[in-house]
Design a protein around this motif. Structure first.
Motif, PDB file in Angstrom:
ATOM      1  N   LYS A 174      34.084  54.556  26.561  1.00  0.00           N
ATOM      2  CA  LYS A 174      33.491  54.109  27.818  1.00  0.00           C
ATOM      3  C   LYS A 174      32.142  53.456  27.515  1.00  0.00           C
ATOM      4  N   TYR A 175      31.865  52.357  28.218  1.00  0.00           N
ATOM      5  CA  TYR A 175      30.626  51.614  27.974  1.00  0.00           C
ATOM      6  C   TYR A 175      29.577  51.935  29.029  1.00  0.00           C
ATOM      7  N   ASN A 176      28.336  52.051  28.565  1.00  0.00           N
ATOM      8  CA  ASN A 176      27.186  52.294  29.425  1.00  0.00           C
ATOM      9  C   ASN A 176      26.164  51.186  29.209  1.00  0.00           C
ATOM     10  N   THR A 177      25.292  50.981  30.180  1.00  0.00           N
ATOM     11  CA  THR A 177      24.261  49.952  30.072  1.00  0.00           C
ATOM     12  C   THR A 177      22.914  50.529  30.478  1.00  0.00           C
ATOM     13  N   SER A 202      15.160  43.611  30.139  1.00  0.00           N
ATOM     14  CA  SER A 202      16.113  43.577  29.028  1.00  0.00           C
ATOM     15  C   SER A 202      17.184  44.635  29.258  1.00  0.00           C
ATOM     16  N   SER A 203      18.288  44.519  28.515  1.00  0.00           N
ATOM     17  CA  SER A 203      19.371  45.493  28.663  1.00  0.00           C
ATOM     18  C   SER A 203      20.166  45.600  27.375  1.00  0.00           C
ATOM     19  N   ILE A 204      20.846  46.739  27.207  1.00  0.00           N
ATOM     20  CA  ILE A 204      21.773  46.943  26.109  1.00  0.00           C
ATOM     21  C   ILE A 204      23.019  47.624  26.648  1.00  0.00           C
ATOM     22  N   ARG A 205      24.172  47.090  26.289  1.00  0.00           N
ATOM     23  CA  ARG A 205      25.469  47.657  26.671  1.00  0.00           C
ATOM     24  C   ARG A 205      26.095  48.247  25.406  1.00  0.00           C
ATOM     25  N   PHE A 206      26.493  49.515  25.461  1.00  0.00           N
ATOM     26  CA  PHE A 206      26.955  50.211  24.271  1.00  0.00           C
ATOM     27  C   PHE A 206      28.005  51.252  24.667  1.00  0.00           C
ATOM     28  N   PRO A 207      28.860  51.634  23.726  1.00  0.00           N
ATOM     29  CA  PRO A 207      29.888  52.631  24.034  1.00  0.00           C
ATOM     30  C   PRO A 207      29.374  54.052  23.883  1.00  0.00           C
ATOM     31  N   SER A 208      30.112  54.991  24.458  1.00  0.00           N
ATOM     32  CA  SER A 208      29.745  56.404  24.324  1.00  0.00           C
ATOM     33  C   SER A 208      29.935  56.869  22.884  1.00  0.00           C
ATOM     34  N   TYR A 209      30.797  56.210  22.143  1.00  0.00           N
ATOM     35  CA  TYR A 209      30.927  56.391  20.699  1.00  0.00           C
ATOM     36  C   TYR A 209      31.485  55.096  20.130  1.00  0.00           C
ATOM     37  N   PHE A 210      31.286  54.882  18.827  1.00  0.00           N
ATOM     38  CA  PHE A 210      31.753  53.658  18.183  1.00  0.00           C
ATOM     39  C   PHE A 210      33.137  53.889  17.576  1.00  0.00           C
ATOM     40  N   SER A 211      34.093  53.038  17.970  1.00  0.00           N
ATOM     41  CA  SER A 211      35.449  53.167  17.474  1.00  0.00           C
ATOM     42  C   SER A 211      35.538  52.676  16.039  1.00  0.00           C
ATOM     43  N   ALA A 212      36.694  52.908  15.400  1.00  0.00           N
ATOM     44  CA  ALA A 212      36.874  52.584  13.988  1.00  0.00           C
ATOM     45  C   ALA A 212      36.658  51.101  13.713  1.00  0.00           C
ATOM     46  N   GLY A 213      35.979  50.813  12.612  1.00  0.00           N
ATOM     47  CA  GLY A 213      35.867  49.433  12.147  1.00  0.00           C
ATOM     48  C   GLY A 213      34.554  48.752  12.430  1.00  0.00           C
TER      49      GLY A 213
END
Length: 389
Positions: A174-177, A202-213
């Motif tokens: 899931k992505y959060n900003t 400014s803003s940053i959009r990032f996942p709750s965890y980083f998937s493989a790769g």
């Protein structure tokens, strides 16, 4: 000071020619608070005293000690406070490229003052709900278990470390900003340990965890990164038309939508970047800046960078090296949450100097006024700018 006179050291510092040893001498001199005569080569004795008294009074009166600081100030504060006194003398440089006098000089005044920005941000969750981070505590996230909040302090939000099984998790994260408003700044520690500083608007959009790769984030505005090393998972940043990839490094991206280009400046490590949908890429080395014109198709232009100037915002200072006054006012507009109103044509002037980011707006504007050529006024949230030459 035994080795160099303070005036010469400050001149070298502003010109960018001071060695690390000379910078340390200047800092030690400012911290010592010892009375010492400082030469003002370009000013008469009367002018020197008037300028020094005015600047010192402004700094003492308008930097509000009761206003909470976002974090301990670095050496920038000491250098900036000292340099601010000198810049109105021989070390501030204004280039009057357009000397036509304005048709009418208005009477401008500071009807009120405005404090500098601070730690302000909003967290937008994947489900669309929003949380105001100003003054929030870890308890504020008790009902949002997916966020894995490790801790929250004044101006900083940290997420739990990347779970070991996240790299093989087949489910989509899931992505959060997190976004900052005008007059806002914030710091984030991502799930992989990467540290991010967000400037105003400014803003940053990032996942709750980083998937493989890969570890992939998206930003707008300006952000500084200290990327945690992970050779198996390259770190990728998308900013407008630009994509960059790193393994572990420190860099700054300025990608405001109203700027003509995206500036990526490398402080440590290496970066590979390119324009999206263009195969040609560029490798950035420490001390270099990639300038990618928005709206075009060409690759980035690589130029030497002034790291002191680029990273000043992160270190609680404004540093200007022969910068157009219009660009300076854009920074002021974002940090103090104001509206700019120009009287007549925008002044075609340039400025060199250092000012603490913690200064009240009136202090900042009086430093600019003291160098000549400009007059300012403040009325609520509006700042009026007029050229006087």
């Amino acid at each position: 000071m035994k080795n160099e006179k303070p005036s010469l050291l400050i001149q070298k510092y502003i010109n960018g020619t001071a060695s690390p040893e000379e910078r340390e001498q200047l800092l030690n001199w400012y911290r010592s608070q010892q009375p010492e005569t400082v030469e003002w080569p370009a000013a008469t004795e009367t002018e020197e005293k008037q300028v020094y008294d005015r600047m010192l009074s402004n700094i003492d009166q308008h930097i509000d000690a009761s206003y909470p600081q976002p974090r301990p100030l670095s050496k920038w504060y000491y250098i900036a406070a000292a340099a601010a006194i000198f810049m109105v003398g021989s070390f501030a440089t204004f280039l009057y490229l357009d000397k036509a006098a304005p048709e009418k000089i208005q009477v401008l005044a500071f009807k009120n003052d405005i404090k500098p920005g601070g730690n302000k941000a909003i967290l937008k969750l994947a489900d669309g709900s929003e949380l105001v981070l100003d003054g929030a505590t870890k308890d504020s996230f008790a009902h949002h278990q997916d966020l894995n909040i490790a801790r929250i302090s004044d101006g900083q939000l940290a997420f739990d470390k990347q779970p070991k099984d996240a790299q093989t998790d087949s489910g989509a994260p899931k992505y959060n900003t997190i976004s900052t408003p005008k007059g806002g700044q914030y710091r984030i520690i991502l799930p992989d340990g990467t540290k991010v500083w967000l400037n105003a608007i400014s803003s940053i959009r990032f996942p709750s965890y980083f998937s493989a790769g890969e570890r992939r984030v998206e930003i707008t505005g300006e952000a500084y990164f200290e990327v945690s090393k992970n050779k198996q998972m390259p770190f990728r940043v998308i900013s407008g038309q630009q994509a960059l990839e790193v393994l572990g490094t420190k860099f700054n991206i300025n990608a405001y939508a109203n700027e003509p280009q995206i500036n990526t400046t490398l402080a440590e490590g290496s970066i590979r970047l390119n324009r999206i949908n263009v195969s040609e890429s560029s490798i950035l080395k420490p001390g270099e800046q990639a300038q990618l014109k928005t709206g075009g198709k060409l690759g980035a232009k690589i130029v030497p960078a002034d790291l002191d100037e680029v990273l000043a915002w992160k270190n609680d200072a404004f540093v200007f090296n022969d910068m157009p006054i219009t660009e300076i006012m854009q920074q002021i507009e974002r940090w103090y949450d104001i509206e700019l109103v120009y009287s007549g044509a925008k002044p075609n002037l340039r400025f060199t100097g250092i000012i603490p980011r913690s200064s009240n707006l009136s202090t900042f504007l009086k430093v600019l006024e003291g160098s000549g050529g400009l007059k300012f006024g403040i009325d609520h949230k509006k700042v009026f700018i007029q050229s006087t030459r």
